[in-house]
Motif scaffolding. Sequence first.
Motif, PDB file in Angstrom:
ATOM      1  N   TRP A  72       0.851  -1.189   0.000  1.00 34.08           N
ATOM      2  CA  TRP A  72       0.000   0.000   0.000  1.00 34.08           C
ATOM      3  C   TRP A  72       0.894   1.249   0.000  1.00 34.08           C
ATOM      4  O   TRP A  72       1.763   1.398   0.861  1.00 34.08           O
ATOM      5  N   SER A  73       0.668   2.119  -0.955  1.00 34.69           N
ATOM      6  CA  SER A  73       1.354   3.412  -0.981  1.00 34.69           C
ATOM      7  C   SER A  73       0.419   4.469  -0.400  1.00 34.69           C
ATOM      8  O   SER A  73      -0.685   4.682  -0.920  1.00 34.69           O
ATOM      9  N   HIS A  74       0.843   5.091   0.682  1.00 31.22           N
ATOM     10  CA  HIS A  74       0.073   6.183   1.286  1.00 31.22           C
ATOM     11  C   HIS A  74       0.597   7.484   0.695  1.00 31.22           C
ATOM     12  O   HIS A  74       1.789   7.798   0.818  1.00 31.22           O
ATOM     13  N   ILE A  75      -0.278   8.197   0.048  1.00 28.87           N
ATOM     14  CA  ILE A  75       0.132   9.340  -0.770  1.00 28.87           C
ATOM     15  C   ILE A  75      -0.667  10.580  -0.408  1.00 28.87           C
ATOM     16  O   ILE A  75      -1.765  10.498   0.138  1.00 28.87           O
ATOM     17  N   LEU A  76      -0.094  11.718  -0.733  1.00 27.90           N
ATOM     18  CA  LEU A  76      -0.805  12.986  -0.642  1.00 27.90           C
ATOM     19  C   LEU A  76      -1.198  13.356  -2.067  1.00 27.90           C
ATOM     20  O   LEU A  76      -0.341  13.646  -2.902  1.00 27.90           O
ATOM     21  N   GLU A  77      -2.487  13.284  -2.342  1.00 35.04           N
ATOM     22  CA  GLU A  77      -2.965  13.658  -3.673  1.00 35.04           C
ATOM     23  C   GLU A  77      -3.227  15.153  -3.702  1.00 35.04           C
ATOM     24  O   GLU A  77      -3.779  15.726  -2.750  1.00 35.04           O
ATOM     25  N   VAL A  78      -2.820  15.758  -4.801  1.00 39.17           N
ATOM     26  CA  VAL A  78      -2.825  17.214  -4.928  1.00 39.17           C
ATOM     27  C   VAL A  78      -3.758  17.591  -6.069  1.00 39.17           C
ATOM     28  O   VAL A  78      -3.499  17.250  -7.231  1.00 39.17           O
ATOM     29  N   ASN A  79      -4.846  18.261  -5.761  1.00 38.65           N
ATOM     30  CA  ASN A  79      -5.850  18.576  -6.773  1.00 38.65           C
ATOM     31  C   ASN A  79      -5.372  19.693  -7.692  1.00 38.65           C
ATOM     32  O   ASN A  79      -5.294  20.853  -7.300  1.00 38.65           O
ATOM     33  N   GLN A  80      -5.067  19.315  -8.925  1.00 41.95           N
ATOM     34  CA  GLN A  80      -4.592  20.281  -9.913  1.00 41.95           C
ATOM     35  C   GLN A  80      -5.699  20.731 -10.857  1.00 41.95           C
ATOM     36  O   GLN A  80      -5.450  21.450 -11.837  1.00 41.95           O
ATOM     37  N   GLY A  81      -6.927  20.308 -10.563  1.00 40.89           N
ATOM     38  CA  GLY A  81      -8.050  20.663 -11.425  1.00 40.89           C
ATOM     39  C   GLY A  81      -8.755  21.933 -11.003  1.00 40.89           C
ATOM     40  O   GLY A  81      -9.492  22.530 -11.787  1.00 40.89           O
ATOM     41  N   ARG A  82      -8.529  22.347  -9.770  1.00 45.95           N
ATOM     42  CA  ARG A  82      -9.153  23.581  -9.297  1.00 45.95           C
ATOM     43  C   ARG A  82      -8.315  24.784  -9.722  1.00 45.95           C
ATOM     44  O   ARG A  82      -7.105  24.684  -9.907  1.00 45.95           O
ATOM     45  N   ASP A  83      -8.970  25.894  -9.841  1.00 42.78           N
ATOM     46  CA  ASP A  83      -8.275  27.109 -10.282  1.00 42.78           C
ATOM     47  C   ASP A  83      -7.586  27.767  -9.082  1.00 42.78           C
ATOM     48  O   ASP A  83      -8.019  28.790  -8.566  1.00 42.78           O
TER      49      ASP A  83
END
Length: 544
Positions: free
Chosen positions: A293-304
Amino acid sequence: MKKKWFVVLLSISILLTGCGANSKSEKKASDTTEAKTLQMMEINEISSMDSRKAFDGGSFIAITQVMEGLYNLDEKDQLVPGVATELPRISEDGLVYKIPLREDAYWSNEEQVTADDFVYAWQQIVDPKSGATGAFLLLDVVKNATEINQGKLAVDELGIKAVSKYELEITLEHPVPYFTSMLTFPTLFPLNKNYVEKQGEKYAQDSEHLIYNGVFKLADWKGSNQTWSYEQNNHYWNKEQTNVEKIEMQVIKDTNLAVNLYNSKELDRAVLSGEFASQNKDNPDLVVSLDSWSHILEVNQGRDHILQNKEARQAVAKSIDRKEITERLLNNGSIASHGLVPREFVFNPKTKKDFRDEKPLVNEFNQKEGTQIWQKFLSESGTKEVSLTLLASDQDENKHITEFIQFSLEETLPNTKITIEMMPEKNLLERREKGDFDLILNRVGPDFQDPLTFMNQYISTSDSNVASYQNKSYDELLKEADKLAIQPVERWNKLVEAEDLLLKDAGVIPIYQSANTALQRSTYDGLIHHLFGPPNYYGKIKMK
């Protein structure tokens, strides 16, 4: 120094968390062979028992206990027949798989499991009307899956057919080196068409509206409760592989409570984290194994907002001391990670080198650089203040990790405010699917044994790319890898380059690779821990 003191205080709070909590359960874990009942725990609820719609680890673990696909994994993660009787017979061009099925596989309603059950299930997965979350597994893999999912072809055009009642034939779009390992994953398990359609919207809403073809049946699950049971399925073709009659499950997110229940013999296995792992390092009941399991910080690049900027994301990545998280907060065998593909998962087909060792570390912890990059970005963009929300599921360890990340980012990145939101995993994943987040602490596990299982969700056009990472070079590298199915070394090199690009872009920020650390009684053995697919399998446990 401030960070060191923060970690010390947080470590103390881990010890205090949950103190005084008492279990309402009066049942004792089994320390004799008479009861043939086990008391076990999970850290997450079941979100869905519908193999078409399940999308999280807790659900996949549950489905694997009560359903069976074409193949299973043994204790060494090698494929062994399930409903199939032998490994696939594959054509020379790698496109056609013929799979014979056993005639003694039954559903719990006494109907036989047949080739048609797999055909129906797979058609449901790619049918756009079903909204199946796992459709991506078959798209661009099984013949016509993509066109069907786009509404251009009928579902009966899918490259899977029942040659006879007990033989399947699967046709691929192109050779796929990892395809056989995919066949162990719950999304591709069979469905009984007559039963599913008769239940309609009630199907899989609770344990009373399901039938099972696995070693256990699900009981006492109402759709959202935190307790349920697995009971022996007398119609399973190999029911003798376990002598357990019942496993009573409960969701426990507080490590202190889990340890208390274990010590009072109300649990037969307690998952550990933080100080509890180090406190029990000499306990003969302690078992430790590295997860995939990779625990990751996902970074939302879809928001302005600012996270669309690569330098801003790099500054975030450089602000987090992953070793402090693994060695001080978790302290349970988990390891700091700078890669999406986990260690000890896949190896170079020629040199046998671990995927994680193919490239230097990217975006290592460096507060000074993180601050400088952030200040430069604020100055050039004219941004005065930044407010970001960090989401995470509400199990015990995530509370302390998110607080540490919050502290680290606010300390390193000037004029930045981080707000934490904790919630049950089902709600977290719903927010994620909607793209309703700035930062999210998430965990991803492999569906099959190949680097692509982690990497394909960041393709620009992928429905799973909820973080909206966009890089044409990344897409092209993965397309080139697809064309090299029969050239394993060249394919491997393309995948290594693609992940390196993703990490340099900080399209995703790896945090740690978890370990499976628990107290486990010696009164039973046979619990299997897998490195891909659902991690825990109870179906071969034998009580002594």
